[in-house]
Motif scaffolding. Sequence first.
Motif, mmCIF file in Angstrom:
data_model
loop_
_atom_site.group_PDB
_atom_site.id
_atom_site.type_symbol
_atom_site.label_atom_id
_atom_site.label_comp_id
_atom_site.label_asym_id
_atom_site.label_seq_id
_atom_site.Cartn_x
_atom_site.Cartn_y
_atom_site.Cartn_z
ATOM 1 N N THR A 171 0.722 -1.085 0.064
ATOM 2 C CA THR A 171 -0.085 -0.009 -0.107
ATOM 3 C C THR A 171 0.965 1.352 -0.056
ATOM 4 O O THR A 171 0.239 2.563 -0.267
ATOM 5 N N GLY A 172 2.114 1.348 0.268
ATOM 6 C CA GLY A 172 2.698 2.326 0.521
ATOM 7 C C GLY A 172 2.942 3.032 1.689
ATOM 8 O O GLY A 172 3.563 3.844 1.970
ATOM 9 N N GLU A 173 2.116 2.406 2.783
ATOM 10 C CA GLU A 173 2.145 3.096 3.977
ATOM 11 C C GLU A 173 3.239 2.770 4.768
ATOM 12 O O GLU A 173 3.505 1.512 5.093
ATOM 13 N N SER A 174 3.989 3.645 5.231
ATOM 14 C CA SER A 174 5.468 3.494 5.765
ATOM 15 C C SER A 174 5.669 2.713 6.990
ATOM 16 O O SER A 174 6.752 2.198 7.371
ATOM 17 N N LYS A 311 7.014 6.387 -3.511
ATOM 18 C CA LYS A 311 7.204 6.992 -2.424
ATOM 19 C C LYS A 311 7.963 6.085 -1.315
ATOM 20 O O LYS A 311 9.254 6.297 -1.296
ATOM 21 N N THR A 312 7.251 5.370 -0.663
ATOM 22 C CA THR A 312 7.968 4.540 0.346
ATOM 23 C C THR A 312 8.968 3.645 -0.111
ATOM 24 O O THR A 312 8.695 2.889 -0.966
ATOM 25 N N GLY A 313 10.012 3.770 0.597
ATOM 26 C CA GLY A 313 11.431 2.956 0.146
ATOM 27 C C GLY A 313 12.170 3.485 -0.971
ATOM 28 O O GLY A 313 13.006 2.555 -1.323
ATOM 29 N N VAL A 455 7.044 12.489 -11.949
ATOM 30 C CA VAL A 455 5.730 12.054 -11.419
ATOM 31 C C VAL A 455 5.861 11.170 -10.174
ATOM 32 O O VAL A 455 6.694 10.136 -10.366
ATOM 33 N N LEU A 456 5.317 11.471 -9.186
ATOM 34 C CA LEU A 456 5.134 10.661 -8.039
ATOM 35 C C LEU A 456 3.979 9.790 -8.004
ATOM 36 O O LEU A 456 2.804 10.328 -8.359
ATOM 37 N N ALA A 457 3.953 8.513 -7.995
ATOM 38 C CA ALA A 457 2.926 7.655 -7.865
ATOM 39 C C ALA A 457 3.009 6.859 -6.561
ATOM 40 O O ALA A 457 3.941 5.876 -6.591
ATOM 41 N N THR A 458 1.945 6.846 -5.792
ATOM 42 C CA THR A 458 2.071 6.055 -4.189
ATOM 43 C C THR A 458 0.655 5.560 -3.993
ATOM 44 O O THR A 458 -0.280 6.299 -4.333
#
Length: 617
Positions: A171-174, A311-313, A455-458
């Motif tokens: 999910t990208g939830e860090s 984003k995350t990682g 572009v950021l995709a998260t």
Amino acid sequence: MDFARIDRMKTGLLGLAIAGLVIGLGLFLAGIEDLAHLVWTLGVLPVLIALLVEILRSLRAGEVGLDIVAALSMSAALGFGETMAAAVVAVMYSGGTFLESMAEGRARREMHDLLSRVPRTATRHRNGGLEDVPLDDIQPGDLLLIRQGDVVPVDGVIASETAFVDTSALTGESLPVRLTQGAETMSGSTNAGAPFDLTATHPAKNSTYAGIVRLVEEAQRSKAPMARLADRWSLGFLIVTVVIAGAAWGLTGDPIRAVAVLVVATPCPLILAVPVALTAGLSRAAHFGVLIKGAAPLETMARSRTLILDKTGTLTDGRPQIIRIDTQNTHSDTDILRFAAALDQASKHPVAQAIVAAAKARGLSLPLPTNVVEIPGEGVSGRVDGHAVVVGGTDLIAQHVTGPAPRPMRSAGSVLVALAVDGQMAGHLVMADPLRAGTQAMLAGLRAQGILRIVLATGDRADVAERVTEGLGLDALRAGLSPDQKVLLVLTERKNGPVMMVGDGVNDAPALAAADVGVAMGARGAAASAEAADVVLLVDRIDRLGPGIEIARSARRIAVESVVAGIGLSVLGMIAAAFGYLTPVQGALLQEVIDVAVILNALRALRITPTGLLAAE
């Protein structure tokens, strides 16, 4: 596809071609010319047969490559008795294909090592004991034990009282998520806390992770094939060659002149210079921790103009870090960090481990805690240097302090870790997943290298993504995306040119497969993303992306320079052969001189040194 068998075949063809050329030369110099011609022919035929099979396969796929020119020159040389010239061409052609195979084989071996850590089994409760079973044997209703650090193998519901799972890969939830009994969790999540039991609700083939794998496969099938640099030049070169050879034969009536033209025209600058330069680029990129899976991804990486970042990682480290310490009463921020870290030494929770790492980074000496009690999902209590200490969530701390327990303001995406000492509120550690150091400078460097759109995709929340990336000057930000929505974003961005996608999680794998060039964070990223990607950053540093692109563009530029120079010299040689100034053997020798020149130029790619790289060696 049996890559090992193909590699062995290409190695064998090169060996036969070299042996035929060398033995034939020995026989020719010894005066045994008839046997020399036979040996040269026997050395050429296996290469020619393999080449004709490859040409037929390419034509069925609607592709016209440089292989046709090489086949024409070998066939014509054999047909008119110029066997030595044919042998030279065979060595050059098989040498070029061997170089490409060698580079791609090395990339496959490194990827095998990278993916060997992927779990294939799960631990199931059965008859009062535990058993390890293959994932395919898990059925709905099975009770599984998920140990700390294990990847959840199938979708299910939490059977224990609480569980902490890291869903960042999905999910990208860090930061880890606390789940209570009965809550659903997805396969591909990681157990970030104490062991817990999970009741399977789906077989492995129908779980979230399997669905993402199928999405990866669909994206790979729909992905446009990468055009090889050499093949883009080959059709024009083939037309020029046939016209000059046909004119030489038609106007003079001498077929040997046409053979000489074809031998000189053998596209050795394309066969050799391109793979040499690109293989050198692959080797140079690997030296800096960038594994590129072959020459075609390197070429496309050099031409990319749009960059999509997870984003995350990727932009962030993916692990919680202390961004602020708020103190109360008489305690200093050092006191708070020391007390919290000393007690957290007894916990394996990722937040606790991040606090311990921060204290050690400051050089703090941490005493061993005593009387430690950990409340899963809440916090830890114990004694440190004779003091009663509690560290954890604000609700837990409120139960252990007298008087009010104020909560400081925190920004989106951050978490509060509260600390109580001897029944008094001592302060808070504010933790978040911040940007990696140097991210802004890295993005500026990528724009200087020709990346026109970033572009950021998260899958994370929009408010968290906006806070983390504030001031980066991104061209667009897309948050809350599912794996299929990331694929759609990649396809949409293609209108601006070749798209490069960078990610590390399982949820990024389909988009990495769909992108013209997928780049995975391989050091700590999910194995699925590394497998789906064309490029893997072997070190956990996003700043290696810039040097990777720079190396790719430099290697491609050197390859193009070698091709232009080599083809130009070959055309001059073809014209000389057409006018009768070169025999086929002389043409082959001239082509050898051209080959040496373009190879030496192509080898300059081994000396590519990315500018501005920190800790280059």
